[in-house]
Every structure is written in structure tokens, then in C-alpha cells.
Design a protein around this motif. Structure first.
Motif, PDB file in Angstrom:
ATOM      1  N   SER A   1      -0.036  -6.743  10.695  1.00 42.12           N
ATOM      2  CA  SER A   1       1.388  -6.642  10.979  1.00 42.12           C
ATOM      3  C   SER A   1       1.684  -7.100  12.396  1.00 42.12           C
ATOM      4  N   GLU A   2       2.932  -7.511  12.611  1.00 43.86           N
ATOM      5  CA  GLU A   2       3.352  -7.854  13.964  1.00 43.86           C
ATOM      6  C   GLU A   2       3.701  -6.614  14.780  1.00 43.86           C
ATOM      7  N   ASP A   3       3.787  -5.451  14.140  1.00 44.22           N
ATOM      8  CA  ASP A   3       4.109  -4.208  14.834  1.00 44.22           C
ATOM      9  C   ASP A   3       2.994  -3.848  15.809  1.00 44.22           C
ATOM     10  N   ILE A   4       3.376  -3.547  17.059  1.00 43.14           N
ATOM     11  CA  ILE A   4       2.350  -3.214  18.041  1.00 43.14           C
ATOM     12  C   ILE A   4       2.004  -1.737  17.971  1.00 43.14           C
ATOM     13  N   ARG A   5       0.827  -1.410  18.490  1.00 43.42           N
ATOM     14  CA  ARG A   5       0.330  -0.042  18.423  1.00 43.42           C
ATOM     15  C   ARG A   5      -0.595   0.222  19.599  1.00 43.42           C
ATOM     16  N   ILE A   6      -0.820   1.493  19.875  1.00 40.94           N
ATOM     17  CA  ILE A   6      -1.955   1.894  20.714  1.00 40.94           C
ATOM     18  C   ILE A   6      -3.090   2.183  19.749  1.00 40.94           C
ATOM     19  N   SER A   7      -4.108   1.370  19.774  1.00 43.14           N
ATOM     20  CA  SER A   7      -5.201   1.514  18.812  1.00 43.14           C
ATOM     21  C   SER A   7      -6.263   2.514  19.278  1.00 43.14           C
ATOM     22  N   ARG A   8      -6.379   2.705  20.604  1.00 39.80           N
ATOM     23  CA  ARG A   8      -7.397   3.619  21.141  1.00 39.80           C
ATOM     24  C   ARG A   8      -6.838   5.041  21.201  1.00 39.80           C
ATOM     25  N   PRO A   9      -7.477   5.993  20.556  1.00 41.77           N
ATOM     26  CA  PRO A   9      -6.952   7.367  20.553  1.00 41.77           C
ATOM     27  C   PRO A   9      -6.908   7.992  21.932  1.00 41.77           C
ATOM     28  N   TYR A  10      -7.840   7.625  22.819  1.00 35.02           N
ATOM     29  CA  TYR A  10      -7.838   8.219  24.150  1.00 35.02           C
ATOM     30  C   TYR A  10      -6.626   7.762  24.953  1.00 35.02           C
ATOM     31  N   ALA A  11      -6.194   6.515  24.752  1.00 34.85           N
ATOM     32  CA  ALA A  11      -5.003   6.027  25.448  1.00 34.85           C
ATOM     33  C   ALA A  11      -3.745   6.715  24.922  1.00 34.85           C
ATOM     34  N   ASP A  12      -3.705   6.907  23.613  1.00 32.42           N
ATOM     35  CA  ASP A  12      -2.564   7.596  23.016  1.00 32.42           C
ATOM     36  C   ASP A  12      -2.478   9.029  23.535  1.00 32.42           C
ATOM     37  N   ARG A  13      -3.615   9.711  23.624  1.00 25.32           N
ATOM     38  CA  ARG A  13      -3.624  11.079  24.144  1.00 25.32           C
ATOM     39  C   ARG A  13      -3.133  11.114  25.590  1.00 25.32           C
ATOM     40  N   ALA A  14      -3.580  10.158  26.391  1.00 23.10           N
ATOM     41  CA  ALA A  14      -3.198  10.136  27.800  1.00 23.10           C
ATOM     42  C   ALA A  14      -1.700   9.920  27.969  1.00 23.10           C
ATOM     43  N   MET A  15      -1.131   8.993  27.210  1.00 25.68           N
ATOM     44  CA  MET A  15       0.299   8.725  27.323  1.00 25.68           C
ATOM     45  C   MET A  15       1.117   9.946  26.903  1.00 25.68           C
ATOM     46  N   LYS A  16       0.693  10.634  25.873  1.00 23.95           N
ATOM     47  CA  LYS A  16       1.410  11.835  25.433  1.00 23.95           C
ATOM     48  C   LYS A  16       1.315  12.935  26.491  1.00 23.95           C
ATOM     49  N   LYS A  17       0.171  13.025  27.157  1.00 31.78           N
ATOM     50  CA  LYS A  17      -0.017  14.052  28.175  1.00 31.78           C
ATOM     51  C   LYS A  17       0.996  13.912  29.302  1.00 31.78           C
ATOM     52  N   ILE A  18       1.342  12.658  29.647  1.00 31.44           N
ATOM     53  CA  ILE A  18       2.251  12.444  30.776  1.00 31.44           C
ATOM     54  C   ILE A  18       3.681  12.179  30.323  1.00 31.44           C
ATOM     55  N   GLY A  19       3.967  12.519  29.077  1.00 33.36           N
ATOM     56  CA  GLY A  19       5.338  12.397  28.599  1.00 33.36           C
ATOM     57  C   GLY A  19       5.785  10.998  28.279  1.00 33.36           C
ATOM     58  N   LYS A  20       4.837  10.113  27.999  1.00 37.33           N
ATOM     59  CA  LYS A  20       5.181   8.736  27.638  1.00 37.33           C
ATOM     60  C   LYS A  20       4.681   8.424  26.227  1.00 37.33           C
ATOM     61  N   ASP A  21       5.070   9.259  25.291  1.00 34.32           N
ATOM     62  CA  ASP A  21       4.702   9.039  23.891  1.00 34.32           C
ATOM     63  C   ASP A  21       5.116   7.631  23.481  1.00 34.32           C
TER      64      ASP A  21
END
Length: 517
Positions: free
Chosen positions: A165-185
Motif C-alpha cells: 500500500s501507499e499508506d505510510i506506517r511506523i513499522s518498528r514497534p520500538y519507534a511506535d512505543r517511543a512516539m506514544k510515550k512523548i504524546g506523538k501518536d
């Protein structure tokens, strides 16, 4: 999850391959996206052009041997080349001396291993497939070569896009966790920030320690910067400039210090050291003059993956992932003249180089500080590399001496902490690719701060040398080439090179799928 991905692969088989065969398509392989996204694929393939004109690796240790002493006892002292295009990341980490030369010994155990498994994390989208296959924790707690036979695809489509798909994503779970931690879901961000977050899966400072199965962590993923934790309170800082919140190098250092974390012990000086990785996301997001209310929204892809149109007038993103001033968006060129960028960047680089390489610059004086510390240890009977000890023995001797509770231990702890801090600020600036473009003011600030700390460290070292080794004279000419410094850092380049060649012959070429072009 696995069943769903298989179903998607079967469904998309005809679209991607052009054949109506119900077989699984490897969507971690960018070549299998080219029928659906031809322009994106073509420009992605051009990342192979991002390499020195000579076609040879640019050896940064040879051009700046101060790096060898700064990183003595760590993999980067063995081998460090200028980064090439995304397609080379997998090849280069396989071939570098940094990861060692892991071979299977007669007892079946692997010897010559040097790195953890998550050193693959920024080199291939296969890391995501492997997290799904064996679990993030199980993958992470193993060694680098454990998974070499599974890693074959270069950085590409699947790193940043939903499969097929052309839809972008954060594929690495550790990066996703970090962004959520700092309020940047990720789901709550603008498209521009989402694109930058995909880059932040790799272009960011990270670490992994012995806890949590050695999963990748970011040194700011434990708090919301400046909200839940402000490290100025931890270090009793009274300033109001925000240096101990956000993504600033000071805040990250305060976190590492609070948790007594080190990446390694410097084998020349004994300094408990940190290695900055490549904090581009932090330098783009924090403490930059572009982060102003009246500025157009921009991110990593604005300059490195600008929009363009094909011959049918259809707009797409250029996936060459480089910087070409003439291809900047029109909204940027209303204020910035593309032709001026080279001159501007050259001026910025010159200022940074002056702070680094002048006689009183960070790089040569870091070397001076490390070797003066070694001389102080030696004068007190603490034997290191200069006494013929191995890297491991030298580190062990220094670490034991620091724990001894002697007056010397107190004195050396004070000196080595200064070296640790000076090197962190230097590395935070110099390891950040393109900081002269992204945030030159921050590069200058960090290097000036490093130099100020080095003033104190060298003065302190000189006082101790006057007391313990009055006849010692520092001679910088002994450390001005890679060939001179590597043996003094306990390294035999030719032996490492021979061992590496054997590893590639016996394991990579026989067992691993990567094509070492």
C-alpha cells in the motif's frame, strides 16, 4: 497477523508480479512493488547512486584518526566509513569490521561475535518480518549473526509503508512505543510529521542495554520531554533555556547519567563512554530556528523526498532520498534560492570544521585527553594497552581501579567524567548526518560546549601529570594517522581484515542470502 499478511500477499500476487499465480509475494523486497508504483520504485533504485564517485568506501578513520582514540575499545574504532545510499546499508553492515567475524568453532559455539542482534534494526525491513516471526524480544536478545541467514532485503518500501500500500506506517514497534510515550501518536500527526516519524525509526539516537531483552530504546522514550520529566531538576540546573527537556543532548546525557549507563569503557583512557548514533530527528524537531510558528510546515521528506510529477502529470514522491536543491518544493523556493545552498552549506561546514580540527578543536584534544588519562593510570601502576594488555584486560584494570575507593580513583573519576561529557556533546553534533543543513546553530553550540569541557579536562589532566608523571610530554604526532593509532588502541587491522574475509567466505557466501555487490 501472519494469516492476514499471507492473505494480503496472495491477493496482491497478480498486481505485483503480473502473474495470476496464487503464491506468496515477498513484500519486504522492493522489487516486488515496482509494477504498482513504477516511479517510486525507479527513484528508489537511484539510491544506489548515493556513493562516492570513486565507487570505493570513504574511510573516515583514515581521514580523521582522532576517531580511533575516541572510540578505542568499541567497534567504530575498527572501521567507520561514510554512509552510502539506502541500498548499501545491508551490504555495508555485513562487510564492516565493526560487527566482528563470527564463525562457528569446533565446539559449535560462535566465536568472533561483536554486536547485538538489533544492529540489524536500521538496515533491512526484514527486521519487521523477523519480529513477527520469532518475537521482538527473542530476536533482540540474540547476537548479530544469529539472524544473518534471514536478512536479505535492502532498506525500501516495507520500512515505511503498509505492505502493498501507499499508506505510510511506523513499522518498528520500538519507534511506535517511543512516539506514544512523548504524546506523538502516529495516528494523530499531520502527514508531514508522520513521514518524519518513519525516518525517525532509524535517523535517531537509540541504545539497548541488558534489560528488556535488549530491545531498542530511545533515551527520550521514558518521559514526555519537558512535561513529565525535566532533567534540570535532576542535575540542579538553574537555567531557563530548556536544555534539560525536549530532545536536547543535555537531557539525554542526564538520563544516561542518572541510570549509570555506558555503551563501553574506552580502552585507552578508561572513560565510561557513550556513542551517539545519528540524532537527525531530534535535531530537526528541537532547538532549531526552523521550528517557528510562522514557518511553513516541513519535515524530512520536504527536502529529501520532494513531490514531483511524471509524464502524465501525476504527482508522486521522489524516493531517491537525497538532497537536490533544484528539486525543492515551489513553496520553499519562494524564499530560498536553490543556487545559494552550496555556498551556504560550505560556509556552515567550514565553521564546524574549524571548531573540530583547529589546534584547539575538539577532535585532536579528545585524543590528547584520552592519552593523558592513560599516562596518569600508567604512572600509578594501573596497566593498560601501553603495557601490552589486551583491550579486555585494560578495560578491566581501569574499571577495577575506579571502584577501589582510593584518592586516585576519585581524581580519575572526575577527569574521566569530563571526558565522557565532552565526547558526548562532540558526538551528538558530529554523528548527526547533515547537521550543517538541519541545525547548524546546534552543531556549533554542542562543539563549543565540548571544547569548554575539554579545557577543564586537559587542565585537570595536566595537574595530575605534574604530580604523578612530571617527565611526561604529550606528542600529538604519535597519533596523526590511522595506522599509528589503531595498534595503540589494541587493534591489528590486517588481522581483522583477514578474519573478516574468512567470515564472509565461510558463512555469508555459503549461508546468507545477502548479495554483497
Amino acid at each position: 497477523m501472519k494469516v492476514k499478511k499471507l492473505a494480503i500477499a496472495v491477493m496482491l500476487s497478480t498486481i505485483f508480479t503480473g502473474y495470476s499465480v496464487a503464491s506468496e509475494v515477498d513484500l519486504y523486497k522492493s522489487e516486488n512493488w515496482k509494477n504498482l508504483f513504477p516511479e517510486q520504485y525507479t527513484t528508489w533504485a537511484e539510491t544506489e547512486q548515493s556513493t562516492p564517485e570513486s565507487g570505493k568506501l570513504d574511510d573516515l578513520l583514515a581521514s580523521n584518526p582522532n576517531l580511533v582514540s575516541a572510540w578505542a575499545g568499541y567497534g567504530f574504532a575498527k572501521d567507520y566509513n561514510r554512509a552510502r545510499g539506502h541500498q548499501f546499508a545491508l551490504i555495508d553492515i555485513t562487510k564492516t569490521l565493526r560487527v566482528g567475524h563470527p564463525l562457528v568453532g569446533h565446539d559449535g559455539e560462535v566465536v568472533g561475535e561483536a554486536m547485538a542482534a538489533n544492529c540489524w534494526s536500521c538496515k533491512s525491513p526484514d527486521i519487521v518480518r523477523m519480529y513477527d516471526k520469532v518475537g521482538e524480544a527473542n530476536f533482540s536478545k540474540n547476537t548479530w549473526s544469529t539472524w544473518g541467514h534471514e536478512i536479505s532485503n535492502a532498506i525500501g518500501c516495507a520500512d515505511c509503508h503498509e505492505l502493498g500500500s501507499e499508506d505510510i506506517r511506523i513499522s518498528r514497534p520500538y519507534a511506535d512505543r517511543a512516539m506514544k510515550k512523548i504524546g506523538k501518536d502516529f495516528a494523530d500527526q499531520t502527514p508531514t510529521m508522520q513521514a518524519s516519524q518513519t525516518c525517525a525509526q532509524c535517523h535517531v539516537e537509540y541504545y539497548f542495554d541488558g534489560s528488556d531483552s535488549k530491545k531498542v530504546r530511545y533515551p527520550w522514550d521514558h518521559w514526555v520531554p519537558g512535561v513529565k520529566t525535566n532533567y534540570k531538576d535532576v542535575v540542579s540546573y538553574t537555567g531557563t533555556d530548556g536544555l534539560y527537556e525536549g530532545f536536547a543532548a543535555e537531557a539525554q546525557l542526564a538520563f544516561f547519567n542518572l541510570h549509570n549507563f555506558k555503551d563501553w569503557t574506552n580502552a585507552i583512557s578508561g572513560a565510561p563512554s557513550l556513542k551517539a548514533q545519528h540524532p537527525e530527528f531530534e535535531n530537526m524537531s528541537d532547538r532549531t530556528e526552523h521550528a517557528m510558528d510562522n514557518h511553513l510546515e516541513f519535515g524530512c521528506t520536504t527536502c529529501h523526498m520532494p513531490k514531483t510529477t511524471n509524464d502524465k502529470g501525476v504527482e508522486y514522491s521522489n524516493h531517491k532520498v537525497t538532497f537536490e536543491a533544484e528539486k525543492l518544493p515551489e513553496s520553499c523556493l519562494t524564499c530560498h534560492d536553490g543556487a545559494d545552498f552550496k555556498e551556504m552549506f560550505d560556509e556552515r561546514k567550514a565553521e564546524i570544521k574549524k571548531l573540530r580540527f583547529d589546534a584547539n578543536g575538539t577532535d585532536p584534544r579528545l585524543t590528547e585527553a584520552h592519552f593523558k588519562a592513560q599516562a596518569i593510570w600508567s604512572a600509578n601502576g594501573i596497566k593498560g594497552l601501553e603495557a601490552g594488555k589486551s583491550i579486555g584486560e585494560a578495560k578491566g584494570n581501569y574499571e577495577a581501579a575506579l571502584k577501589a575507593g582510593t584518592p586516585l580513583a576519585t581524581e580519575m573519576d572526575s577527569l574521566l567524567i569530563k571526558i565522557r561529557h565532552a565526547q558526548w556533546f562532540w558526538d551528538s553534533a558530529t554523528a548527526s548526518h547533515g547537521i550543517h543543513a538541519h541545525n547548524p546553530e546546534e552543531a556549533v553550540r554542542l562543539l563549543e560546549k565540548s571544547n569548554a569541557i575539554l579545557d577543564e579536562a586537559i587542565a585537570e589532566a595536566d595537574t595530575l601529570l605534574t604530580r604523578y608523571a612530571p617527565s611526561y610530554v604529550y606528542d600529538g604526532s604519535k597519533y596523526d594517522t590511522k595506522a599509528k593509532v589503531q595498534p595503540l588502541a589494541g587493534l591489528n587491522f590486517e588481522a581483522m581484515k583477514t578474519s573478516k574475509e574468512l567470515f564472509i567466505e565461510q558463512r555469508v557466501e555459503k549461508e546468507w542470502p545477502v548479495d554483497l555487490k
